[in-house]
Motif scaffolding. Sequence first.
Motif, short mmCIF file in Angstrom:
data_model
loop_
_atom_site.label_atom_id
_atom_site.label_comp_id
_atom_site.label_asym_id
_atom_site.label_seq_id
_atom_site.Cartn_x
_atom_site.Cartn_y
_atom_site.Cartn_z
N PRO A 34 -9.15 -2.81 -2.71
CA PRO A 34 -10.50 -2.28 -2.93
C PRO A 34 -11.63 -3.15 -2.41
CG PRO A 34 -9.63 -3.20 -4.96
CD PRO A 34 -8.50 -3.20 -3.97
N CYS A 45 1.87 1.96 -3.51
CA CYS A 45 0.72 2.50 -4.24
C CYS A 45 0.50 3.97 -3.90
CB CYS A 45 -0.50 1.66 -3.90
SG CYS A 45 -1.88 1.81 -5.05
N ARG A 46 0.55 4.30 -2.62
CA ARG A 46 0.27 5.67 -2.17
C ARG A 46 1.38 6.64 -2.56
NH1 ARG A 46 -3.62 6.40 1.72
NH2 ARG A 46 -2.41 8.00 2.78
N GLN A 48 -18.26 1.22 -3.73
CA GLN A 48 -16.93 1.06 -4.33
C GLN A 48 -17.00 1.21 -5.84
OE1 GLN A 48 -14.05 1.78 -3.79
NE2 GLN A 48 -13.23 0.11 -2.52
N ASN A 56 -14.34 6.82 0.42
CA ASN A 56 -14.06 8.27 0.44
C ASN A 56 -15.04 9.09 -0.39
OD1 ASN A 56 -11.91 7.46 1.95
ND2 ASN A 56 -10.33 8.44 0.73
N SER A 89 0.82 -1.21 0.00
CA SER A 89 0.00 0.00 0.00
C SER A 89 0.86 1.26 0.00
CB SER A 89 -0.94 0.00 1.21
OG SER A 89 -1.94 -0.98 1.07
N MET A 105 -7.30 6.96 -8.04
CA MET A 105 -7.06 6.04 -6.93
C MET A 105 -8.38 5.61 -6.31
SD MET A 105 -4.16 6.16 -4.03
CE MET A 105 -3.78 4.70 -3.07
N ASP A 114 -6.13 0.21 -4.01
CA ASP A 114 -5.47 -0.17 -2.76
C ASP A 114 -6.44 -1.01 -1.93
OD1 ASP A 114 -3.81 -0.45 -0.60
OD2 ASP A 114 -3.99 1.63 0.07
N PHE A 146 -9.73 3.68 -3.02
CA PHE A 146 -9.34 3.28 -1.68
C PHE A 146 -10.26 2.18 -1.16
CE2 PHE A 146 -8.27 7.71 -2.33
CZ PHE A 146 -6.99 7.83 -1.84
N GLN A 147 -9.84 1.52 -0.09
CA GLN A 147 -10.72 0.52 0.51
C GLN A 147 -11.89 1.16 1.24
OE1 GLN A 147 -8.96 -1.42 4.20
NE2 GLN A 147 -7.08 -0.78 3.20
N SER A 148 -11.78 2.44 1.60
CA SER A 148 -12.83 3.08 2.41
C SER A 148 -13.76 3.99 1.61
CB SER A 148 -12.17 3.90 3.53
OG SER A 148 -11.25 4.83 2.99
#
Length: 249
Positions: A172, A53-54, A152, A96, A50, A90, A170, A92-94
């Motif tokens: 996902p 990736c970031r 997602q 956003n 991660s 990007m 990241d 993210f898993q969350s």
Amino acid sequence: MTAITETDTVVEFRGVGKRFGSMQALTGIDLSVRRGEVVVILGPSGSGKSTLCRCINRLEAIDEGHILIDGHEQPVEGRDLYKFRTEVGMVFQSFNLFSHKTILENITLAPRKILGLDKQAAETRAHELLAMVGIADKAHSRPAQLSGGQKQRAAIARALAMDPKVLLFDEPTSALDPESTREVLATMRSLAQSGTTMIVVTHEMSFARAFADRIVFMAAGTIVETADPETFFTSPSSDRAKAFLSSVH
């Protein structure tokens, strides 16, 4: 497999290192990702996946080396960095997503504010993307009204709305239930098959094996080996990769 040339390369790491205090998170990362390629990054927890990736869109600043997008050095700050980030989508898993805005508003916000699209053009594109990810009927819903998988997929549509040169994922599906995971992976499979340049950090081995062009295996902040999926999953070259694969099967 064709040789990499400057025009083929979308993302390039040259000797990249990253530290968090006294901890070396990335060491000597050299990696090139070609246009249209799907690169899946695998490795145990804490291996630096991660973080790598970031670092691409400078959510994490690197301490050594260089990262280039389409041959251009990653800017450090200011307006140039802002523009640079528009070229790197990007997911993210969350999710956003903005909770107070509809899904349509979430997707059209950046194209209107940053790319200067008018409302009609931005909304037309957003509706096309929502149809593509299978949630055309959710345009006027708010995020709280969507399942995790739908959120997602909305986040994927939002990233695509900026027409990025590369799309980063990241983990996902890590926060999703099995049904939602299947929905999101189906969307990612469609993107992979359409030629979208993708870098995917994931624990989904079935996706990695079926849809990656290349597997990058990391451990302890380094790239241990890279290979095509069939080679990696059937005959990995490193003992570390063999141990990892035995632990996930």
